[in-house]
Write a protein that holds these residues in place. Structure first.
Motif, mmCIF file in Angstrom:
data_model
loop_
_atom_site.group_PDB
_atom_site.id
_atom_site.type_symbol
_atom_site.label_atom_id
_atom_site.label_comp_id
_atom_site.label_asym_id
_atom_site.label_seq_id
_atom_site.Cartn_x
_atom_site.Cartn_y
_atom_site.Cartn_z
ATOM 1 N N MET A 184 -66.943 38.750 20.598
ATOM 2 C CA MET A 184 -67.608 37.524 20.150
ATOM 3 C C MET A 184 -67.975 36.637 21.326
ATOM 4 O O MET A 184 -69.042 36.014 21.344
ATOM 5 C CB MET A 184 -66.683 36.759 19.191
ATOM 6 C CG MET A 184 -66.616 37.331 17.789
ATOM 7 S SD MET A 184 -68.142 37.073 16.847
ATOM 8 C CE MET A 184 -68.100 35.278 16.649
ATOM 9 N N LEU A 185 -67.091 36.594 22.321
ATOM 10 C CA LEU A 185 -67.334 35.741 23.487
ATOM 11 C C LEU A 185 -68.181 36.431 24.550
ATOM 12 O O LEU A 185 -68.925 35.776 25.282
ATOM 13 C CB LEU A 185 -65.992 35.303 24.097
ATOM 14 C CG LEU A 185 -65.119 34.393 23.226
ATOM 15 C CD1 LEU A 185 -63.790 34.108 23.930
ATOM 16 C CD2 LEU A 185 -65.839 33.083 22.931
ATOM 17 N N GLU A 186 -68.042 37.742 24.666
ATOM 18 C CA GLU A 186 -68.761 38.517 25.684
ATOM 19 C C GLU A 186 -69.453 39.690 25.002
ATOM 20 O O GLU A 186 -68.974 40.823 24.993
ATOM 21 C CB GLU A 186 -67.788 39.013 26.759
ATOM 22 C CG GLU A 186 -67.184 37.922 27.623
ATOM 23 C CD GLU A 186 -68.185 37.396 28.655
ATOM 24 O OE1 GLU A 186 -69.283 37.974 28.783
ATOM 25 O OE2 GLU A 186 -67.843 36.405 29.334
ATOM 26 N N SER A 187 -70.627 39.409 24.422
ATOM 27 C CA SER A 187 -71.301 40.414 23.601
ATOM 28 C C SER A 187 -71.771 41.627 24.403
ATOM 29 O O SER A 187 -71.998 42.699 23.838
ATOM 30 C CB SER A 187 -72.500 39.783 22.880
ATOM 31 O OG SER A 187 -73.409 39.231 23.818
ATOM 32 N N GLY A 188 -71.887 41.503 25.707
ATOM 33 C CA GLY A 188 -72.358 42.616 26.520
ATOM 34 C C GLY A 188 -71.295 43.651 26.829
ATOM 35 O O GLY A 188 -71.592 44.694 27.431
ATOM 36 N N LEU A 189 -70.053 43.395 26.452
ATOM 37 C CA LEU A 189 -68.962 44.319 26.764
ATOM 38 C C LEU A 189 -68.811 45.371 25.670
ATOM 39 O O LEU A 189 -68.927 45.076 24.474
ATOM 40 C CB LEU A 189 -67.645 43.552 26.913
ATOM 41 C CG LEU A 189 -67.575 42.547 28.065
ATOM 42 C CD1 LEU A 189 -66.246 41.800 28.027
ATOM 43 C CD2 LEU A 189 -67.748 43.240 29.408
ATOM 44 N N SER A 190 -68.524 46.584 26.094
ATOM 45 C CA SER A 190 -68.293 47.668 25.143
ATOM 46 C C SER A 190 -66.818 47.708 24.751
ATOM 47 O O SER A 190 -65.957 47.118 25.413
ATOM 48 C CB SER A 190 -68.698 49.007 25.758
ATOM 49 O OG SER A 190 -67.820 49.337 26.827
ATOM 50 N N MET A 195 -68.285 39.875 47.346
ATOM 51 C CA MET A 195 -68.518 40.799 46.242
ATOM 52 C C MET A 195 -69.210 40.067 45.095
ATOM 53 O O MET A 195 -69.241 38.842 45.055
ATOM 54 C CB MET A 195 -67.188 41.360 45.712
ATOM 55 C CG MET A 195 -66.377 42.172 46.678
ATOM 56 S SD MET A 195 -64.735 42.491 45.989
ATOM 57 C CE MET A 195 -65.156 43.230 44.399
ATOM 58 N N SER A 196 -69.737 40.844 44.156
ATOM 59 C CA SER A 196 -70.237 40.263 42.919
ATOM 60 C C SER A 196 -69.087 39.554 42.220
ATOM 61 O O SER A 196 -67.970 40.084 42.166
ATOM 62 C CB SER A 196 -70.810 41.361 42.025
ATOM 63 O OG SER A 196 -71.175 40.827 40.762
ATOM 64 N N TRP A 197 -69.350 38.354 41.690
ATOM 65 C CA TRP A 197 -68.262 37.543 41.146
ATOM 66 C C TRP A 197 -67.523 38.253 40.023
ATOM 67 O O TRP A 197 -66.313 38.327 40.008
ATOM 68 C CB TRP A 197 -68.813 36.205 40.656
ATOM 69 C CG TRP A 197 -67.846 35.429 39.810
ATOM 70 C CD1 TRP A 197 -68.013 35.042 38.519
ATOM 71 C CD2 TRP A 197 -66.555 34.929 40.182
ATOM 72 N NE1 TRP A 197 -66.932 34.337 38.072
ATOM 73 C CE2 TRP A 197 -66.017 34.254 39.079
ATOM 74 C CE3 TRP A 197 -65.805 34.990 41.359
ATOM 75 C CZ2 TRP A 197 -64.764 33.639 39.098
ATOM 76 C CZ3 TRP A 197 -64.551 34.386 41.380
ATOM 77 C CH2 TRP A 197 -64.050 33.724 40.272
ATOM 78 N N GLN A 198 -68.209 38.809 39.055
ATOM 79 C CA GLN A 198 -67.516 39.476 37.951
ATOM 80 C C GLN A 198 -68.272 40.726 37.527
ATOM 81 O O GLN A 198 -69.483 40.693 37.336
ATOM 82 C CB GLN A 198 -67.398 38.546 36.744
ATOM 83 C CG GLN A 198 -66.278 37.539 36.851
ATOM 84 C CD GLN A 198 -66.009 36.896 35.500
ATOM 85 O OE1 GLN A 198 -66.911 36.665 34.719
ATOM 86 N NE2 GLN A 198 -64.761 36.599 35.221
ATOM 87 N N ASN A 199 -67.534 41.820 37.344
ATOM 88 C CA ASN A 199 -68.096 43.004 36.717
ATOM 89 C C ASN A 199 -67.580 43.061 35.274
ATOM 90 O O ASN A 199 -66.875 42.168 34.805
ATOM 91 C CB ASN A 199 -67.735 44.262 37.502
ATOM 92 C CG ASN A 199 -66.233 44.393 37.713
ATOM 93 O OD1 ASN A 199 -65.436 43.924 36.894
ATOM 94 N ND2 ASN A 199 -65.841 45.022 38.810
ATOM 95 N N ASN A 200 -67.927 44.119 34.566
ATOM 96 C CA ASN A 200 -67.523 44.210 33.156
ATOM 97 C C ASN A 200 -66.005 44.205 32.997
ATOM 98 O O ASN A 200 -65.467 43.611 32.059
ATOM 99 C CB ASN A 200 -68.114 45.466 32.514
ATOM 100 C CG ASN A 200 -69.601 45.328 32.249
ATOM 101 O OD1 ASN A 200 -70.125 44.218 32.203
ATOM 102 N ND2 ASN A 200 -70.286 46.443 32.082
#
Length: 428
Positions: A383-389, A350-355
């Motif tokens: 701050m650490l994961e800017s792509g997360l909503s 699988m993809s290693w990590q999703n959101n």
């Protein structure tokens, strides 16, 4: 005294006296290459002529024929025990190493399983670790790329080899069902000799004892060329030695001897410690038992099962001496028969990590550093994961609450103050 003098006297007694008076400790004191020959000669029967013929054949095959002269000239009355005290200290000179043509690394599963090697695959109970290793071994037995995606792409390169599995935990019926289910998924099992399994064997393999180790080496060599040896699980092969004792180094030394004598990748399935640990710790600290276990393996791999989707696992290299291995996520895919027994089973990459998993892992990391209220936690994750909503993070918080990996107390104005849960909430 040198290894050469000891080995010459040893073989003199093995041929002339039919091995009379030689002990398992005498065998184990031999250099690895000589131990292989000694076991082969011993297996040729009691006739001195047959043993000498086998010895000549083995030495010629290894281009060691000149050693025959040393054996012939060895003192038949020498005290083998006194010679043994000087064995095992054969030096190799840097100048010789520089001119030596060293063999390349042989990968059975690249870059997870070199040959020879000793690796530990560990996780908590019911983390699917034995099934994952079995899946890997059957791919090796069949020469199939391991952990491909469902389109049979992007898998790990495999070199085909025969596998021996020593089951010390599950019992024959359970192990056979698992082996058959995975083999069904891979279309294996019609050719004999691909994989051999010993379930709950008698005599029990107590690898704290030199003579038991030598016996296992001999048994493996009688089977021919074996690429992988699995011991499931390590804790059952320790004899009277406690896994938390420094004496465990004796067992690990014997296991290394098996790997070198048989040119085999030894896979040790073992358990992780209970609980997450109040200090956070490093992933390798989760390996149960004395630190000598970790110190004596070439690599250790942690298998973690997802608490939300129980068919998903992570394979995490936590201590690797050689080439780096990647983090891998996989999904356990299976079918059951009318009796709810596995009929087909395998793991897909699988993809290693999703959101969701990114948010979850970041939350756990932050709370390992200290408590945070709901607003602070969301802000720190972003701050650490800017792509997360915000929704990604709230969903992960809710999931971690439901599995009781994080808990909260009430603060001012009914705010939630989150922290990591203490103790072990895993299923047993």
């Amino acid at each position: 005294m040198t290894d050469s003098v000891y080995a010459a006297a040893f073989f003199k007694k093995l041929i002339r006296d039919n091995g009379g008076g030689l002990t398992a400790s005498d065998f184990s004191a031999l250099p690895v290459n000589m131990l292989e020959i000694a076991l082969s000669v011993h297996g040729a029967g009691q006739d001195g002529g047959a043993r000498w013929a086998r010895l000549e054949k083995e030495l010629h095959a290894r281009e060691l024929a000149p050693f025959l002269t040393e054996i012939i000239n060895a003192d038949p009355e020498s005290d083998i025990s006194s010679l043994r005290n000087g064995a095992g200290w054969a030096a190799f000179d840097l100048a010789d190493v520089m001119s030596e043509e060293l063999p390349p690394v042989v990968w059975l599963v690249k870059p997870f399983l070199p040959r020879p090697s000793v690796t530990a695959w560990f996780g908590k109970p019911k983390s699917l670790k034995s099934l994952l290793v079995l899946d890997m071994c059957l791919h090796v037995a069949g020469g199939l790329a391991w952990l491909t995606n469902p389109q049979y792409q992007d898998g790990m390169t495999v070199n085909q080899a025969r596998v021996v599995w020593v089951d010390l935990e599950n019992g024959a019926v359970t192990f056979k069902r698992r082996m058959k289910a995975i083999a069904n998924s891979l279309g294996l099992g019609r050719s004999r000799g691909q994989m051999l399994a010993f379930s709950m064997p008698n005599p029990w393999p107590d690898l704290s004892q030199d003579e038991n180790t030598s016996a296992l080496i001999g048994r493996l060599q009688e089977l021919g060329d074996i690429g992988v040896l699995v011991i499931d699980h390590l804790g059952q092969a320790l004899g009277a030695i406690d896994e938390n004792s420094p004496l465990i180094s004796q067992v690990m030394g014997n296991i290394r001897r098996i790997a070198e004598a048989c040119n085999v990748a030894v896979v040790l399935i073992h358990h992780a410690k209970k609980g997450q640990g109040k200090d956070g710790g490093s992933p390798e600290d989760q390996l149960r038992g004395h630190g000598a276990i970790l110190a004596n393996v070439d690599a250790a791999y942690l298998i973690e099962r997802d608490k939300i989707d129980r068919t998903n696992i992570k394979l995490i290299p936590v201590a690797v001496r050689g080439a780096d291995a990647p983090n891998v996520s996989a999904q356990f895919s299976y079918e059951q028969d009318a009796n709810l027994e596995l009929s087909e089973a395998r793991f897909w990459k699988m993809s290693w990590q999703n959101n969701f998993t990114r948010a979850r892992d970041t939350i756990l990391k932050l709370l390992a550093e200290g408590k945070k209220n709901h607003t602070q936690l969301i802000a720190a994750v972003k701050m650490l994961e800017s792509g997360l909503s915000d929704k990604n993070i709230r969903d992960a918080i809710a999931a971690l609450e439901s599995t009781k990996e994080i808990i909260f107390t009430s603060g001012k104005n009914n705010s939630k103050i989150y922290r990591l849960a203490e103790g072990d909430n895993d299923e047993n």
